[in-house]
Scaffold this active site. Structure first.
Site, mmCIF file in Angstrom:
data_model
loop_
_atom_site.group_PDB
_atom_site.id
_atom_site.type_symbol
_atom_site.label_atom_id
_atom_site.label_comp_id
_atom_site.label_asym_id
_atom_site.label_seq_id
_atom_site.Cartn_x
_atom_site.Cartn_y
_atom_site.Cartn_z
ATOM 1 N N GLN A 79 11.913 12.574 54.337
ATOM 2 C CA GLN A 79 10.810 11.749 53.849
ATOM 3 C C GLN A 79 10.047 11.454 55.129
ATOM 4 N N TYR A 123 11.298 4.456 58.571
ATOM 5 C CA TYR A 123 11.382 5.891 58.905
ATOM 6 C C TYR A 123 12.115 6.071 60.228
ATOM 7 N N GLU A 178 8.656 8.665 66.972
ATOM 8 C CA GLU A 178 8.665 7.339 66.334
ATOM 9 C C GLU A 178 9.874 6.516 66.782
ATOM 10 N N ILE A 181 11.653 23.879 54.017
ATOM 11 C CA ILE A 181 10.882 25.132 54.185
ATOM 12 C C ILE A 181 9.448 24.986 53.671
ATOM 13 N N GLN A 233 5.121 21.468 56.565
ATOM 14 C CA GLN A 233 4.264 22.066 57.591
ATOM 15 C C GLN A 233 5.064 22.940 58.561
ATOM 16 N N HIS A 287 2.746 16.625 65.701
ATOM 17 C CA HIS A 287 2.181 17.974 65.766
ATOM 18 C C HIS A 287 1.537 18.306 64.435
ATOM 19 N N ARG A 333 -0.978 20.894 57.870
ATOM 20 C CA ARG A 333 -0.498 19.512 57.859
ATOM 21 C C ARG A 333 -0.758 18.890 56.487
ATOM 22 N N LYS A 377 15.798 7.699 61.185
ATOM 23 C CA LYS A 377 15.855 8.867 62.092
ATOM 24 C C LYS A 377 16.707 8.552 63.327
ATOM 25 N N THR A 383 12.210 12.392 66.423
ATOM 26 C CA THR A 383 10.789 12.056 66.435
ATOM 27 C C THR A 383 10.412 11.046 67.509
HETATM 28 P P1 NAP Z 1 6.594 17.687 55.917
HETATM 29 O O1 NAP Z 1 5.421 18.607 55.923
HETATM 30 O O2 NAP Z 1 6.451 16.349 55.294
HETATM 31 O O3 NAP Z 1 7.803 18.465 55.186
HETATM 32 C C1 NAP Z 1 8.975 17.809 54.811
HETATM 33 C C2 NAP Z 1 9.864 18.789 54.068
HETATM 34 O O4 NAP Z 1 11.071 18.111 53.672
HETATM 35 C C3 NAP Z 1 9.249 19.351 52.764
HETATM 36 O O5 NAP Z 1 9.621 20.690 52.646
HETATM 37 C C4 NAP Z 1 9.926 18.518 51.690
HETATM 38 O O6 NAP Z 1 9.999 19.146 50.445
HETATM 39 C C5 NAP Z 1 11.320 18.393 52.293
HETATM 40 N N1 NAP Z 1 12.104 17.281 51.722
HETATM 41 C C6 NAP Z 1 11.738 15.990 51.618
HETATM 42 N N2 NAP Z 1 12.740 15.270 51.068
HETATM 43 C C7 NAP Z 1 13.756 16.137 50.799
HETATM 44 C C8 NAP Z 1 15.041 16.005 50.220
HETATM 45 N N3 NAP Z 1 15.478 14.843 49.771
HETATM 46 N N4 NAP Z 1 15.816 17.105 50.137
HETATM 47 C C9 NAP Z 1 15.361 18.311 50.560
HETATM 48 N N5 NAP Z 1 14.144 18.505 51.100
HETATM 49 C C10 NAP Z 1 13.349 17.425 51.228
HETATM 50 O O7 NAP Z 1 7.149 17.473 57.395
HETATM 51 P P2 NAP Z 1 6.841 18.308 58.737
HETATM 52 O O8 NAP Z 1 5.608 17.787 59.357
HETATM 53 O O9 NAP Z 1 6.995 19.759 58.461
HETATM 54 O O10 NAP Z 1 8.033 17.800 59.665
HETATM 55 C C11 NAP Z 1 9.301 18.458 59.671
HETATM 56 C C12 NAP Z 1 10.363 17.488 60.152
HETATM 57 O O11 NAP Z 1 10.040 17.024 61.445
HETATM 58 C C13 NAP Z 1 10.536 16.226 59.312
HETATM 59 O O12 NAP Z 1 11.912 15.906 59.357
HETATM 60 C C14 NAP Z 1 9.748 15.169 60.050
HETATM 61 O O13 NAP Z 1 10.274 13.881 59.786
HETATM 62 C C15 NAP Z 1 9.987 15.601 61.482
HETATM 63 N N6 NAP Z 1 8.930 15.308 62.460
HETATM 64 C C16 NAP Z 1 7.645 15.678 62.205
HETATM 65 C C17 NAP Z 1 6.671 15.466 63.181
HETATM 66 C C18 NAP Z 1 5.253 15.888 62.955
HETATM 67 O O14 NAP Z 1 4.385 15.405 63.696
HETATM 68 N N7 NAP Z 1 4.975 16.778 62.013
HETATM 69 C C19 NAP Z 1 7.038 14.895 64.412
HETATM 70 C C20 NAP Z 1 8.365 14.556 64.621
HETATM 71 C C21 NAP Z 1 9.318 14.785 63.651
HETATM 72 P P3 NAP Z 1 8.819 18.976 49.321
HETATM 73 O O15 NAP Z 1 7.768 19.983 49.706
HETATM 74 O O16 NAP Z 1 9.539 19.287 48.058
HETATM 75 O O17 NAP Z 1 8.328 17.574 49.403
HETATM 76 O O1 F7E Z 2 -0.469 8.303 61.445
HETATM 77 C C1 F7E Z 2 -3.073 5.751 61.855
HETATM 78 C C2 F7E Z 2 -1.672 5.287 61.512
HETATM 79 O O2 F7E Z 2 0.516 9.153 59.322
HETATM 80 C C3 F7E Z 2 -0.915 8.360 62.773
HETATM 81 C C4 F7E Z 2 4.818 11.991 61.000
HETATM 82 O O3 F7E Z 2 4.763 13.394 61.074
HETATM 83 O O4 F7E Z 2 4.298 11.751 63.334
HETATM 84 C C5 F7E Z 2 3.876 11.398 62.032
HETATM 85 O O5 F7E Z 2 3.862 9.988 61.872
HETATM 86 C C6 F7E Z 2 -1.646 7.093 63.123
HETATM 87 C C7 F7E Z 2 -0.908 5.806 62.729
HETATM 88 O O6 F7E Z 2 1.402 9.956 61.571
HETATM 89 C C8 F7E Z 2 -4.890 6.291 58.770
HETATM 90 O O7 F7E Z 2 -1.626 3.872 61.353
HETATM 91 C C9 F7E Z 2 -5.248 5.331 60.659
HETATM 92 O O8 F7E Z 2 -1.007 4.897 63.778
HETATM 93 O O9 F7E Z 2 -0.774 10.745 60.813
HETATM 94 P P1 F7E Z 2 0.132 9.601 60.695
HETATM 95 P P2 F7E Z 2 2.586 9.085 62.218
HETATM 96 O O10 F7E Z 2 2.771 7.797 61.535
HETATM 97 O O11 F7E Z 2 2.349 9.054 63.683
HETATM 98 C C10 F7E Z 2 5.619 11.307 63.693
HETATM 99 C C11 F7E Z 2 5.916 11.786 65.085
HETATM 100 C C12 F7E Z 2 6.642 11.654 62.684
HETATM 101 O O12 F7E Z 2 7.805 11.827 63.014
HETATM 102 C C13 F7E Z 2 6.262 11.529 61.245
HETATM 103 O O13 F7E Z 2 7.116 12.309 60.416
HETATM 104 O O14 F7E Z 2 -2.864 7.052 62.387
HETATM 105 N N1 F7E Z 2 -4.004 5.858 60.721
HETATM 106 N N2 F7E Z 2 -5.804 5.584 59.474
HETATM 107 C C14 F7E Z 2 -3.743 6.460 59.560
HETATM 108 N N3 F7E Z 2 -2.664 7.140 59.141
HETATM 109 C C15 F7E Z 2 -2.696 7.686 57.896
HETATM 110 N N4 F7E Z 2 -1.635 8.407 57.468
HETATM 111 N N5 F7E Z 2 -3.807 7.511 57.072
HETATM 112 C C16 F7E Z 2 -4.934 6.846 57.459
HETATM 113 O O15 F7E Z 2 -5.889 6.711 56.720
#
Ligand code: NAP
Ligand code: F7E
Length: 346
Positions: A86, A152, A130, A13, A16, A181, A186, A156, A128
């Site tokens: 995570q 990761y 990923e 909760i 993001q 997203h 974020r 997943k 995801t």
């Molecule tokens: P986020 O901002 O990193 O939030 C992750 C949440 O999970 C936080 O509330 C965190 O709590 C909680 N959490 C982490 N480890 C936990 C544990 N061991 N037990 C209980 N809660 C835990 O992620 P998000 O961007 O909202 O994404 C939501 C979900 O979608 C995640 O599963 C992510 O992997 C997946 N996802 C995200 C994207 C994206 O682009 N955003 C795309 C595809 C899939 P704390 O605040 O205490 O750390």
């Molecule tokens: O990286 C490059 C990095 O960490 C995007 C998570 O929400 O989306 C997210 O994962 C790209 C990568 O997201 C920096 O190497 C360059 O190619 O923003 P990111 P991610 O790895 O795509 C997926 C769908 C999820 O499921 C995940 O939970 O950007 N990059 N320079 C960088 N990335 C970071 N973090 N920091 C930099 O300085």
């Protein structure tokens, strides 16, 4: 008080997506329980402060089956949205076992607790893009084979397969294969927000958050992502659980941009034109006045990179009636403006 129609449990909760999903469910008259974990600071309130009094917080951990079981027994939810994870791909290389414990086994624990304590509950799992990793075809749809390249993504994928297994055994559970997203909410360690916060600091003459320097350090600028808005994507999660039968769905915009394009677009919103000079790790970005504002730091490179993502959300459009409302340009603009506003006055 008006009777609430359905009960939902949202794990993650404080993340993001958690806040946006809670807003949507509350609007639809759900009774919403948000699972957060205990921290040493009052860290959970930031993104959901505005929802105080509207949702109920319960304390739990995906690594602790006792807490999950107790919560589900007490709440008896109609719908469970498992957003907790995570979620940082880069971190997963150095915390492989913990990532597996939360992102895969945490889901197995949740499944067992639901089956035991609320067998009719529907489950949404946050899968995801990923999973596609080093992509085997483009654009990526539900039919594209998975080829994960990070801890990761392998964790997943095991969770994704667990959801498929349980669905075949009769459970109502869906995986949303969501592409990246973003939003003003974020996390600051993801590339989009790191940059929108960073460029807003440069614009306002505030030192960078982590380094205290007056320029930003970035990693691989050539990776391409399909970036949408979190508010649009949580709507797709809800729609998946309202179908007559469960299935997996790709959620994406169908547009791809490089990190460099994101950076240029965001700088542009802040009124800064970047002049790139040099190659590889020696490349630098300068503003119109010749000040260095970007440098490359290899510490942000990943052992394995996902180079190219672009999603095909045709199935979601056809079956869920879902389409993204916010496009790349608007997303970048909203994020930069929000960070400028947040930092003014600091
Ligand atoms: P986020 O901002 O990193 O939030 C992750 C949440 O999970 C936080 O509330 C965190 O709590 C909680 N959490 C982490 N480890 C936990 C544990 N061991 N037990 C209980 N809660 C835990 O992620 P998000 O961007 O909202 O994404 C939501 C979900 O979608 C995640 O599963 C992510 O992997 C997946 N996802 C995200 C994207 C994206 O682009 N955003 C795309 C595809 C899939 P704390 O605040 O205490 O750390
Ligand atoms: O990286 C490059 C990095 O960490 C995007 C998570 O929400 O989306 C997210 O994962 C790209 C990568 O997201 C920096 O190497 C360059 O190619 O923003 P990111 P991610 O790895 O795509 C997926 C769908 C999820 O499921 C995940 O939970 O950007 N990059 N320079 C960088 N990335 C970071 N973090 N920091 C930099 O300085």
């Amino acid at each position: 008080m008006e009777k609430q129609d359905k009960t939902a449990l949202v794990t993650g909760i404080t993340g993001q997506d958690g806040g946006y999903l809670a807003e949507l469910l509350l609007d639809k008259n759900y009774k919403v329980y948000g699972m957060h974990r205990r921290g040493s600071t009052d860290g959970h309130s930031g993104r959901i402060n505005h929802l105080k009094g509207k949702l109920e917080l319960v304390c739990g951990e995906l690594t602790d089956i006792g807490s999950l079981s107790k919560i589900i027994k007490q709440i008896k939810p109609d719908e469970v949205y498992n957003l907790a994870a995570q979620s940082h791909v880069g971190i997963s290389f150095s915390q492989k076992h913990y990532t597996n414990e939360v992102n895969w086994l945490g889901v197995e624990r949740l499944i067992d607790c639901i089956k035991e304590e609320a067998p009719n509950a529907k489950l949404y799992q946050a899968s995801t893009s990923e999973l596609f990793g080093e992509v085997l075809e483009s654009p990526q749809s539900e039919k594209t084979p998975f080829n994960p390249v990070s801890p990761y993504a392998t964790a997943k994928l095991k969770a994704h397969n667990a959801i498929k297994r349980e669905r075949e055994n009769g459970m109502f559970c869906c995986s949303g294969i969501l592409f990246n997203h973003e939003s003003p909410r974020r996390g600051l360690e993801f590339v989009t927000r790191k940059f929108t916060d960073g460029i807003a600091r440069i614009k306002l003459g505030i030192p960078q958050r982590e380094t205290g320097k007056n320029y930003l350090e970035m990693g691989n600028l050539e990776a391409r992502r399909d970036w949408g808005h979190s508010r649009d994507y949580v709507e797709a999660m809800w729609k998946m659980l309202q179908q007559d039968s469960p299935s997996d769905y790709v959620i994406a915009t169908g547009e791809t941009h490089s990190v460099r394009e994101f950076i240029e677009a965001a700088a542009d919103v802040a009124g800064i034109k970047i002049n790139w000079q040099g190659q590889g790790v020696e490349e630098k970005g300068y503003d119109q006045s010749g000040n260095k504002i970007i440098a490359i730091n290899p510490k942000f490179f990943r052992p394995n990179e996902v180079n190219f993502l672009i999603g095909d959300a045709t199935k979601a459009k056809r079956e869920l009636g879902w389409e993204p409302k916010v496009r790349f340009k608007e997303l970048v603009e909203e994020m930069v403006q929000a960070d400028l506003e947040k930092l003014k006055g600091k």
